[in-house]
Scaffold this active site. Structure first.
Site, PDB file in Angstrom:
ATOM      1  N   THR A  84      12.078 -27.569  -9.339  1.00  0.00           N
ATOM      2  CA  THR A  84      11.829 -29.017  -9.320  1.00  0.00           C
ATOM      3  C   THR A  84      13.079 -29.715  -9.855  1.00  0.00           C
ATOM      4  O   THR A  84      13.912 -29.091 -10.515  1.00  0.00           O
ATOM      5  CB  THR A  84      10.631 -29.366 -10.219  1.00  0.00           C
ATOM      6  OG1 THR A  84      10.940 -28.904 -11.541  1.00  0.00           O
ATOM      7  CG2 THR A  84       9.359 -28.698  -9.749  1.00  0.00           C
ATOM      8  N   GLU A 142       6.318 -28.549  -5.027  1.00  0.00           N
ATOM      9  CA  GLU A 142       5.153 -27.695  -5.290  1.00  0.00           C
ATOM     10  C   GLU A 142       4.171 -27.663  -4.124  1.00  0.00           C
ATOM     11  O   GLU A 142       3.238 -26.868  -4.132  1.00  0.00           O
ATOM     12  CB  GLU A 142       4.406 -28.212  -6.537  1.00  0.00           C
ATOM     13  CG  GLU A 142       5.163 -28.037  -7.840  1.00  0.00           C
ATOM     14  CD  GLU A 142       6.027 -29.239  -8.195  1.00  0.00           C
ATOM     15  OE1 GLU A 142       6.525 -29.901  -7.265  1.00  0.00           O
ATOM     16  OE2 GLU A 142       6.203 -29.512  -9.394  1.00  0.00           O
ATOM     17  N   LYS A 162       1.648 -50.053 -18.349  1.00  0.00           N
ATOM     18  CA  LYS A 162       0.378 -50.561 -18.856  1.00  0.00           C
ATOM     19  C   LYS A 162       0.662 -51.810 -19.671  1.00  0.00           C
ATOM     20  O   LYS A 162       1.221 -51.738 -20.764  1.00  0.00           O
ATOM     21  CB  LYS A 162      -0.341 -49.515 -19.692  1.00  0.00           C
ATOM     22  CG  LYS A 162      -1.810 -49.813 -19.805  1.00  0.00           C
ATOM     23  CD  LYS A 162      -2.610 -48.564 -20.102  1.00  0.00           C
ATOM     24  CE  LYS A 162      -4.073 -48.783 -19.740  1.00  0.00           C
ATOM     25  NZ  LYS A 162      -4.931 -47.701 -20.140  1.00  0.00           N
ATOM     26  N   TRP A 197      -2.861 -52.030 -15.395  1.00  0.00           N
ATOM     27  CA  TRP A 197      -1.779 -51.264 -14.781  1.00  0.00           C
ATOM     28  C   TRP A 197      -0.918 -52.138 -13.872  1.00  0.00           C
ATOM     29  O   TRP A 197      -1.415 -52.967 -13.130  1.00  0.00           O
ATOM     30  CB  TRP A 197      -2.336 -50.104 -13.948  1.00  0.00           C
ATOM     31  CG  TRP A 197      -3.140 -49.114 -14.724  1.00  0.00           C
ATOM     32  CD1 TRP A 197      -4.497 -48.996 -14.728  1.00  0.00           C
ATOM     33  CD2 TRP A 197      -2.650 -48.102 -15.595  1.00  0.00           C
ATOM     34  NE1 TRP A 197      -4.879 -47.976 -15.557  1.00  0.00           N
ATOM     35  CE2 TRP A 197      -3.765 -47.406 -16.104  1.00  0.00           C
ATOM     36  CE3 TRP A 197      -1.379 -47.706 -16.009  1.00  0.00           C
ATOM     37  CZ2 TRP A 197      -3.659 -46.339 -16.992  1.00  0.00           C
ATOM     38  CZ3 TRP A 197      -1.268 -46.646 -16.896  1.00  0.00           C
ATOM     39  CH2 TRP A 197      -2.398 -45.978 -17.385  1.00  0.00           C
TER      40      TRP A 197
HETATM   41  P1  AMP Z   1      10.330 -33.354  -5.203  1.00  0.00           P
HETATM   42  O1  AMP Z   1       9.506 -32.265  -5.739  1.00  0.00           O
HETATM   43  O2  AMP Z   1      11.671 -33.459  -5.821  1.00  0.00           O
HETATM   44  O3  AMP Z   1      10.390 -33.296  -3.716  1.00  0.00           O
HETATM   45  O4  AMP Z   1       9.633 -34.721  -5.593  1.00  0.00           O
HETATM   46  C1  AMP Z   1       8.289 -34.963  -5.277  1.00  0.00           C
HETATM   47  C2  AMP Z   1       7.922 -36.353  -5.671  1.00  0.00           C
HETATM   48  O5  AMP Z   1       8.604 -37.309  -4.876  1.00  0.00           O
HETATM   49  C3  AMP Z   1       6.472 -36.662  -5.478  1.00  0.00           C
HETATM   50  O6  AMP Z   1       5.683 -36.170  -6.524  1.00  0.00           O
HETATM   51  C4  AMP Z   1       6.489 -38.179  -5.408  1.00  0.00           C
HETATM   52  O7  AMP Z   1       6.545 -38.745  -6.694  1.00  0.00           O
HETATM   53  C5  AMP Z   1       7.784 -38.451  -4.687  1.00  0.00           C
HETATM   54  N1  AMP Z   1       7.533 -38.652  -3.268  1.00  0.00           N
HETATM   55  C6  AMP Z   1       7.658 -37.782  -2.263  1.00  0.00           C
HETATM   56  N2  AMP Z   1       7.372 -38.350  -1.087  1.00  0.00           N
HETATM   57  C7  AMP Z   1       7.030 -39.625  -1.346  1.00  0.00           C
HETATM   58  C8  AMP Z   1       6.623 -40.733  -0.544  1.00  0.00           C
HETATM   59  N3  AMP Z   1       6.518 -40.649   0.768  1.00  0.00           N
HETATM   60  N4  AMP Z   1       6.358 -41.902  -1.173  1.00  0.00           N
HETATM   61  C9  AMP Z   1       6.451 -42.021  -2.509  1.00  0.00           C
HETATM   62  N5  AMP Z   1       6.836 -41.013  -3.310  1.00  0.00           N
HETATM   63  C10 AMP Z   1       7.126 -39.830  -2.739  1.00  0.00           C
END
Ligand code: AMP
Length: 552
Positions: A184, A329, A436, A441
């Site tokens: 990650t 994930e 918050k 929110w």
């Molecule tokens: P990563 O594991 O680096 O690919 O990041 C995943 C995170 O990116 C997710 O948990 C979201 O917070 C954000 N994310 C991925 N796709 C989207 C989307 N289409 N719109 C908003 N947030 C997104």
């Protein structure tokens, strides 16, 4: 009574079988400095076999982690196939991680061999002498001398391959065995290792091909700008092996809108895939040049929310965006924003802007952020997205962060969303970012979208900062379009927002900056913003009245 069907193992060797047998004529094209590298799936299959033999000669055993530090190119694709099919675990290193984080991921995974693009050697060099598990480093070189380094003896990929036969006896591989790893992006604490199995990769790739998912097919020509060093490149490399899709790789030119435009045009791309920042660049290049890409039918976009202004701009130049949500994930495809057949035409655009409906194979629910109670799909209640399915992580390497799995076996994503009665998920925020204020929110994502719709604004990120009366209040960091630098005022933006968001959502301060800090995966790095933010000047701007009858 058991079924009487074969227990056929779902492994990536099946993709390799298709690559070898079915798509001889299909091309894979990679951008090089001044030229293009071009070969066919038949060439790919021969070289994958050679790389398999190289891995055996290097002593790679089943379960050994083999790392790549590479851009999107044909050699990286060869490793995507050869390593797992040889029983190894492909660990794609994120080239944008800080050196300490890179060192951590190599050590945490226990990588034994690293394959590195010549242009990325300087990144690996920063952790020279700090990779005790690594036995060999192999350089993928296009010729010419290597830059100076302290990495010791390096092996040369092409020399190793040239000594091997283009046939390989692949070992039997179990479908539940690890096939690949990805960390990650680690904005909080160390990155965490996600370990994909052959089975999860196989099923995810099948999903990517479905029409109601990303829908790539044999007749498509796909330009993946989403990095192969992150989240499986959205499953595209293996889905391409199932379908026989022509691929165009941008190598290190991923952020260059002009190069992407040239590549897509010359090679007849029908699909593009990448994060919103990439499409902002491409849109700029299209608008400036007046050129268009009429063959492209879909621009897959995910990784962060698509700003409305971006989707409108892309619609104007004839490029239809397909919004998808997921995370490392979740392999990563979780939801896709198709327009369901009963959505009236006037609501189609809004439906496309949402994160979408769960793809077949993924179950989703939302849970109250404080109590964990499951919430209704009414488009209003919002809570943390939790999901489960055959390509969703059940834990992390070395058991990092076991709290991410609920007691009843769902993965806690940390994303906050609503789900409407039609099944559309709309991401409101991250649990760590949502503000918050006075017990209510505020969605930073929604507020950012509203600010970015201002014609003079290029990018905007909103964070919550401490406030003595309201606990937290929003502050917006705004990057003006280059031509409006110094010529847009906070007042102008506040006026623009009035009527578009509730008055008590209006940011207490609007701070202009040159660039929003970005994470290793090009998302807004709000943690970096929070760490360096000046406190709110509480006397300067009175926060809008909130609570009781005065609240909107
Ligand atoms: P990563 O594991 O680096 O690919 O990041 C995943 C995170 O990116 C997710 O948990 C979201 O917070 C954000 N994310 C991925 N796709 C989207 C989307 N289409 N719109 C908003 N947030 C997104």
């Amino acid at each position: 009574m058991n079924g009487l069907m074969m227990d056929y193992p779902l492994t990536l060797q099946h993709m390799l079988w298709r690559v070898e047998r079915l798509f001889d004529k299909k091309e894979i094209v990679t951008k090089r400095e001044d030229t293009l590298h071009r070969y066919t799936y038949a060439d790919l299959s021969g070289r994958v076999a050679q790389v398999g033999n190289v891995l055996r000669r290097l002593g790679v055993k089943p379960g050994d982690r083999v790392a790549t530090l590479c851009w999107n190119n044909y050699r990286h694709l060869e490793l995507y196939y050869a390593v797992p099919c040889m029983g190894g675990v492909l660990h794609t290193l994120n080239l944008r991680l800080f050196p300490d984080q890179l060192e951590f991921t190599v050590g945490d995974a226990g990588d034994s061999v690293v394959f590195v693009d010549k242009t990325l050697l300087p990144i690996l060099d920063k952790i020279a002498g700090r990779m005790p598990s690594v036995r060999q480093i192999v350089v993928l070189n296009d010729g010419g001398p290597l830059p100076p380094h302290k990495l010791g003896e390096l092996l040369d990929y092409e020399t190793l391959i040239a000594a091997e036969k283009a046939e390989c006896s692949w070992p039997a591989v179990e479908e539940r065995a690890a096939a690949a790893m990805c960390y990650t992006s680690g904005t909080t604490g160390n990155p965490k290792g996600v370990v994909y199995s052959h089975r999860s990769q196989f099923l995810h790739a099948m999903c990517v091909l479905q029409k109601d998912s990303l829908g790539m097919s044999e007749s498509d020509v796909l330009l993946p700008v989403v990095p192969m060093f992150h989240a499986n490149s959205w499953g595209i490399p293996y889905a391409a092996g199932l379908a026989g899709t022509k691929l165009i790789f941008p190598d290190r030119f991923m952020g260059d809108g002009q190069v992407l435009l040239d590549l897509a045009e010359q090679e007849g791309a029908t699909m593009l895939a990448g994060v919103p920042t990439i499409w902002l660049n491409l849109l700029g290049a299209l608008e400036k040049s007046g050129r268009r890409l009429p063959k492209v039918h879909t621009v897959i976009c995910g990784g962060s929310a698509i700003p409305r202004s971006l989707m409108e701009g892309m619609d104007r130049v004839g490029l239809r965006m397909l919004h998808a949500w997921g995370m490392t994930e979740t392999s990563p495809i979780g939801t896709v924003a198709l327009v369901r057949s009963w959505i009236p035409p006037e609501e189609a655009f809004n439906a496309r802007l949402k994160q979408g409906v769960p793809v077949p194979g993924v179950e989703i629910r939302i849970a109250d952020i404080t109590t964990g109670e499951e919430l209704p799909w009414n488009g209003e209640a919002f809570g943390e997205i939790q999901c489960r399915g055959p390509w969703i992580a059940s834990g992390y390497q070395n058991d990092a962060d076991p709290t991410k799995i609920t007691e009843d076996g769902w993965f806690r994503t940390g994303d906050v969303a609503t789900i409407d009665p039609d099944g559309y998920v709309t991401i409101v925020d991250r649990t760590k970012d949502v503000i918050k204020s006075g017990g209510e929110w505020i969605s930073t994502v929604e507020l950012e979208g509203a600010v970015m719709a201002h014609p003079k604004v290029l990018e905007a990120a909103v964070i919550g900062l401490h406030h003595s009366r309201w606990q937290e209040r929003p502050v917006a960091y705004v990057v003006p379009m280059p031509e409006y630098k110094g010529q847009v005022t906070a007042e102008e933006i506040r006026e623009f927002l009035a009527g578009k968001v509730a008055t008590w959502w209006l940011p207490d301060e609007i701070r202009f900056i040159d660039e929003i800090p970005k994470t290793s995966t090009l998302k807004f790095d709000k943690k970096a913003l929070r760490n360096t933010a000046e406190p709110i000047a509480e006397d300067a701007v009175p926060s809008p009245v909130q609570g009781g009858s005065a609240r909107e």
